[in-house]
Motif scaffolding. Structure first.
Motif, short mmCIF file in Angstrom:
data_model
loop_
_atom_site.label_atom_id
_atom_site.label_comp_id
_atom_site.label_asym_id
_atom_site.label_seq_id
_atom_site.Cartn_x
_atom_site.Cartn_y
_atom_site.Cartn_z
N HIS A 33 0.81 -1.23 0.00
CA HIS A 33 0.00 0.00 0.00
C HIS A 33 0.84 1.27 0.00
CE1 HIS A 33 1.07 0.65 4.21
NE2 HIS A 33 0.88 -0.64 4.39
N ARG A 43 -6.49 -2.68 0.66
CA ARG A 43 -7.07 -3.86 0.01
C ARG A 43 -7.66 -3.56 -1.36
NH1 ARG A 43 -9.04 -4.62 5.28
NH2 ARG A 43 -11.11 -3.88 4.68
N ALA A 46 -6.29 -5.34 -4.39
CA ALA A 46 -6.40 -6.79 -4.31
C ALA A 46 -7.76 -7.30 -4.74
CB ALA A 46 -6.11 -7.26 -2.87
N VAL A 55 -2.02 -9.11 1.42
CA VAL A 55 -1.85 -7.68 1.65
C VAL A 55 -0.78 -7.48 2.71
CG1 VAL A 55 -2.96 -5.53 2.36
CG2 VAL A 55 -4.22 -7.20 0.98
#
Length: 262
Positions: A33, A43, A46, A55
Protein backbone atom coordinates in the motif's frame (compact mmCIF):
# COMPACT_ATOMS: atom_id res chain seq x y z
CA UNK A 1 -6.21 -13.16 15.32
CA UNK A 2 -7.76 -16.11 17.18
CA UNK A 3 -6.93 -16.48 20.86
CA UNK A 4 -3.88 -14.25 20.43
CA UNK A 5 -2.36 -16.61 17.81
CA UNK A 6 -1.71 -15.82 14.16
CA UNK A 7 -3.59 -17.93 11.62
CA UNK A 8 -1.62 -19.70 8.90
CA UNK A 9 -2.67 -17.00 6.42
CA UNK A 10 -1.14 -14.23 8.55
CA UNK A 11 2.41 -13.34 9.46
CA UNK A 12 4.51 -10.72 11.24
CA UNK A 13 7.99 -9.60 10.17
CA UNK A 14 10.74 -8.48 12.56
CA UNK A 15 10.16 -4.82 11.57
CA UNK A 16 6.55 -5.03 12.80
CA UNK A 17 5.11 -5.22 9.27
CA UNK A 18 2.32 -7.75 8.87
CA UNK A 19 0.80 -9.70 6.03
CA UNK A 20 -2.63 -11.25 5.68
CA UNK A 21 -3.87 -13.57 2.95
CA UNK A 22 -7.26 -13.64 1.22
CA UNK A 23 -8.57 -16.26 -1.19
CA UNK A 24 -6.98 -19.56 -2.11
CA UNK A 25 -4.84 -21.18 -4.74
CA UNK A 26 -2.49 -19.91 -7.43
CA UNK A 27 -1.32 -17.43 -8.40
CA UNK A 28 -0.21 -15.71 -5.20
CA UNK A 29 -0.10 -11.90 -5.50
CA UNK A 30 1.50 -9.65 -2.89
CA UNK A 31 -0.16 -6.23 -2.52
CA UNK A 32 1.68 -3.28 -0.92
CA UNK A 33 0.00 0.00 0.00
CA UNK A 34 0.77 3.70 -0.02
CA UNK A 35 1.94 5.91 2.84
CA UNK A 36 -0.88 6.57 5.29
CA UNK A 37 -3.24 4.10 3.60
CA UNK A 38 -6.13 2.85 5.72
CA UNK A 39 -6.76 -0.92 5.82
CA UNK A 40 -9.61 -0.46 3.33
CA UNK A 41 -7.40 1.47 0.91
CA UNK A 42 -4.67 -1.14 1.19
CA UNK A 43 -7.07 -3.86 0.01
CA UNK A 44 -8.45 -1.95 -3.00
CA UNK A 45 -5.88 -3.22 -5.57
CA UNK A 46 -6.40 -6.79 -4.31
CA UNK A 47 -10.12 -6.83 -5.06
CA UNK A 48 -11.13 -9.19 -7.84
CA UNK A 49 -7.68 -10.66 -8.47
CA UNK A 50 -7.45 -14.40 -9.13
CA UNK A 51 -5.94 -16.87 -6.68
CA UNK A 52 -4.52 -15.74 -3.34
CA UNK A 53 -4.07 -12.07 -2.50
CA UNK A 54 -1.66 -11.24 0.30
CA UNK A 55 -1.85 -7.68 1.65
CA UNK A 56 1.38 -6.51 3.28
CA UNK A 57 0.84 -3.80 5.91
CA UNK A 58 4.00 -1.80 6.50
CA UNK A 59 4.98 -0.93 10.07
CA UNK A 60 3.24 2.18 11.36
CA UNK A 61 0.01 1.36 9.50
CA UNK A 62 -3.22 -0.35 10.43
CA UNK A 63 -2.71 -2.99 13.12
CA UNK A 64 1.05 -3.18 12.51
CA UNK A 65 3.42 -2.03 15.24
CA UNK A 66 5.18 1.31 15.12
CA UNK A 67 8.44 0.98 13.16
CA UNK A 68 12.06 1.20 14.30
CA UNK A 69 13.77 4.56 13.86
CA UNK A 70 15.59 3.62 10.64
CA UNK A 71 12.57 2.05 8.92
CA UNK A 72 11.71 4.77 6.42
CA UNK A 73 14.20 3.84 3.75
CA UNK A 74 13.28 2.13 0.48
CA UNK A 75 15.97 -0.50 1.00
CA UNK A 76 14.46 -1.46 4.36
CA UNK A 77 10.92 -1.50 2.92
CA UNK A 78 12.11 -3.62 -0.02
CA UNK A 79 13.56 -6.14 2.43
CA UNK A 80 10.11 -6.45 4.04
CA UNK A 81 8.55 -6.94 0.59
CA UNK A 82 10.97 -9.74 -0.31
CA UNK A 83 10.63 -11.41 3.09
CA UNK A 84 6.82 -11.41 2.86
CA UNK A 85 6.90 -12.60 -0.77
CA UNK A 86 9.17 -15.50 0.15
CA UNK A 87 7.00 -16.41 3.16
CA UNK A 88 3.86 -16.74 1.05
CA UNK A 89 5.36 -17.84 -2.27
CA UNK A 90 4.18 -14.77 -4.19
CA UNK A 91 4.98 -14.75 -7.90
CA UNK A 92 3.27 -11.43 -8.67
CA UNK A 93 3.05 -8.14 -6.81
CA UNK A 94 1.07 -4.91 -6.89
CA UNK A 95 2.31 -1.70 -5.26
CA UNK A 96 0.76 1.70 -4.63
CA UNK A 97 2.91 4.83 -4.13
CA UNK A 98 5.18 3.95 -1.17
CA UNK A 99 4.53 0.28 -1.90
CA UNK A 100 5.49 0.86 -5.54
CA UNK A 101 8.78 2.37 -4.40
CA UNK A 102 9.45 -0.66 -2.19
CA UNK A 103 8.60 -3.07 -5.02
CA UNK A 104 10.76 -1.17 -7.49
CA UNK A 105 13.72 -1.29 -5.09
CA UNK A 106 13.06 -5.00 -4.52
CA UNK A 107 13.08 -5.60 -8.28
CA UNK A 108 16.42 -3.81 -8.57
CA UNK A 109 17.83 -6.03 -5.81
CA UNK A 110 16.39 -9.27 -7.23
CA UNK A 111 15.52 -8.73 -10.92
CA UNK A 112 13.93 -12.13 -11.47
CA UNK A 113 11.99 -12.47 -8.22
CA UNK A 114 8.50 -11.72 -9.62
CA UNK A 115 6.87 -12.86 -12.85
CA UNK A 116 4.65 -9.77 -12.98
CA UNK A 117 4.70 -6.37 -11.27
CA UNK A 118 1.99 -3.71 -11.27
CA UNK A 119 3.46 -0.41 -10.11
CA UNK A 120 0.69 2.09 -9.30
CA UNK A 121 1.28 5.80 -8.63
CA UNK A 122 5.09 6.01 -8.58
CA UNK A 123 6.18 9.13 -6.70
CA UNK A 124 9.93 9.19 -7.36
CA UNK A 125 12.63 7.02 -8.94
CA UNK A 126 16.26 8.13 -8.84
CA UNK A 127 17.45 11.63 -8.00
CA UNK A 128 15.18 14.14 -6.28
CA UNK A 129 11.41 14.41 -6.36
CA UNK A 130 9.62 16.67 -8.80
CA UNK A 131 9.07 20.10 -7.23
CA UNK A 132 5.31 19.54 -7.03
CA UNK A 133 5.75 16.19 -5.26
CA UNK A 134 8.34 17.50 -2.79
CA UNK A 135 6.16 20.50 -1.99
CA UNK A 136 3.02 18.39 -1.52
CA UNK A 137 4.85 15.99 0.81
CA UNK A 138 6.33 18.89 2.79
CA UNK A 139 2.92 20.51 3.25
CA UNK A 140 1.50 17.18 4.41
CA UNK A 141 4.32 16.84 6.96
CA UNK A 142 3.68 20.39 8.18
CA UNK A 143 -0.03 19.63 8.59
CA UNK A 144 0.76 16.53 10.66
CA UNK A 145 3.15 18.55 12.83
CA UNK A 146 0.50 21.25 13.37
CA UNK A 147 -2.26 18.80 14.30
CA UNK A 148 -1.72 19.25 18.03
CA UNK A 149 -2.26 23.00 17.76
CA UNK A 150 -5.10 23.18 15.23
CA UNK A 151 -6.89 19.94 16.05
CA UNK A 152 -5.95 18.44 12.69
CA UNK A 153 -7.84 21.03 10.62
CA UNK A 154 -4.95 21.62 8.21
CA UNK A 155 -4.38 17.88 7.85
CA UNK A 156 -8.03 17.21 7.03
CA UNK A 157 -7.86 19.98 4.43
CA UNK A 158 -4.74 18.45 2.86
CA UNK A 159 -6.27 14.97 2.77
CA UNK A 160 -9.50 16.28 1.22
CA UNK A 161 -7.42 18.02 -1.47
CA UNK A 162 -6.14 14.61 -2.62
CA UNK A 163 -9.58 13.87 -4.09
CA UNK A 164 -11.73 15.53 -6.77
CA UNK A 165 -13.87 18.47 -5.55
CA UNK A 166 -17.18 17.31 -4.13
CA UNK A 167 -16.06 13.69 -3.66
CA UNK A 168 -18.13 11.86 -1.04
CA UNK A 169 -15.44 10.59 1.32
CA UNK A 170 -17.63 9.40 4.20
CA UNK A 171 -15.52 8.03 7.06
CA UNK A 172 -12.43 7.87 4.89
CA UNK A 173 -11.35 11.44 5.66
CA UNK A 174 -11.21 10.78 9.42
CA UNK A 175 -9.59 7.36 8.95
CA UNK A 176 -6.81 8.62 6.68
CA UNK A 177 -6.18 11.66 8.88
CA UNK A 178 -5.80 9.38 11.89
CA UNK A 179 -3.45 7.10 9.95
CA UNK A 180 -1.20 10.00 8.91
CA UNK A 181 -0.85 11.22 12.49
CA UNK A 182 1.37 8.17 13.14
CA UNK A 183 3.64 8.98 10.22
CA UNK A 184 5.34 12.31 10.88
CA UNK A 185 8.82 10.68 10.86
CA UNK A 186 8.06 8.93 7.57
CA UNK A 187 6.92 12.13 5.86
CA UNK A 188 10.12 13.89 6.92
CA UNK A 189 12.45 10.99 6.07
CA UNK A 190 11.03 10.15 2.65
CA UNK A 191 11.08 13.68 1.28
CA UNK A 192 14.66 13.42 0.06
CA UNK A 193 14.92 9.65 -0.51
CA UNK A 194 15.25 8.16 -3.99
CA UNK A 195 13.89 4.69 -4.68
CA UNK A 196 17.12 3.63 -6.42
CA UNK A 197 20.46 5.40 -6.66
CA UNK A 198 20.61 4.83 -10.41
CA UNK A 199 17.72 3.87 -12.69
CA UNK A 200 20.17 1.74 -14.68
CA UNK A 201 19.84 -0.85 -11.90
CA UNK A 202 16.39 -1.67 -13.29
CA UNK A 203 17.60 -2.68 -16.76
CA UNK A 204 18.08 -6.24 -15.55
CA UNK A 205 14.47 -6.64 -14.35
CA UNK A 206 12.89 -9.63 -16.11
CA UNK A 207 9.32 -9.21 -14.85
CA UNK A 208 6.40 -8.20 -17.02
CA UNK A 209 5.60 -4.71 -15.69
CA UNK A 210 2.54 -2.47 -15.76
CA UNK A 211 3.02 1.14 -14.57
CA UNK A 212 -0.16 3.10 -13.87
CA UNK A 213 -0.75 6.66 -12.72
CA UNK A 214 -3.25 9.50 -12.94
CA UNK A 215 -3.08 13.06 -14.21
CA UNK A 216 -2.86 16.16 -12.00
CA UNK A 217 -1.74 14.42 -8.78
CA UNK A 218 1.10 16.52 -7.32
CA UNK A 219 2.34 13.71 -5.06
CA UNK A 220 2.55 11.28 -7.98
CA UNK A 221 3.60 13.24 -11.08
CA UNK A 222 3.21 11.60 -14.47
CA UNK A 223 6.93 12.19 -15.04
CA UNK A 224 7.77 9.72 -12.24
CA UNK A 225 5.60 7.05 -13.87
CA UNK A 226 7.16 7.68 -17.27
CA UNK A 227 10.66 7.46 -15.79
CA UNK A 228 9.80 4.19 -14.04
CA UNK A 229 8.35 2.64 -17.19
CA UNK A 230 11.30 3.82 -19.27
CA UNK A 231 13.80 2.31 -16.83
CA UNK A 232 12.32 -1.21 -16.91
CA UNK A 233 12.55 -2.94 -20.31
CA UNK A 234 9.23 -3.75 -21.94
CA UNK A 235 7.07 -1.95 -19.38
CA UNK A 236 3.55 -0.84 -20.27
CA UNK A 237 2.41 2.61 -19.09
CA UNK A 238 -1.23 3.55 -18.43
CA UNK A 239 -2.25 7.13 -17.51
CA UNK A 240 -5.82 7.58 -16.29
CA UNK A 241 -7.47 11.04 -16.44
CA UNK A 242 -7.91 11.55 -12.70
CA UNK A 243 -6.25 13.16 -9.71
CA UNK A 244 -7.14 10.03 -7.67
CA UNK A 245 -7.55 7.06 -10.05
CA UNK A 246 -7.79 4.46 -7.29
CA UNK A 247 -10.86 6.35 -6.06
CA UNK A 248 -12.51 7.55 -9.27
CA UNK A 249 -11.53 4.76 -11.69
CA UNK A 250 -11.82 1.72 -9.44
CA UNK A 251 -13.65 -0.41 -12.02
CA UNK A 252 -11.14 0.34 -14.78
CA UNK A 253 -8.26 -0.24 -12.37
CA UNK A 254 -9.63 -3.67 -11.43
CA UNK A 255 -10.06 -4.55 -15.10
CA UNK A 256 -6.51 -3.52 -15.97
CA UNK A 257 -5.01 -5.40 -13.03
CA UNK A 258 -7.10 -8.54 -13.62
CA UNK A 259 -6.18 -8.65 -17.31
CA UNK A 260 -2.50 -8.02 -16.59
CA UNK A 261 -2.17 -10.47 -13.71
CA UNK A 262 -4.17 -13.24 -15.36
Amino acid sequence: MIGGELRADEGVLPSGARWRGYGRGAPVTLVTHGLGATPGEARVPASGLPGTRVVLTFAGHGDAADPPADYWDYGVLAADVLAAADAVGATRAVGVSLGTGALTRAAAADPGRFERLALLLPAVLDGGREVSSAWALERLAEAVAAAGADGGAALRERVAAEFPPGAQLGDHLAARTSALLRLGPALRALGDRAVVDDAAALRAVRSDVLVLTGTDDPLHPVAAARATAAAIPGSRLEVLPSVAPLFTHRRELRRLLAEFLE
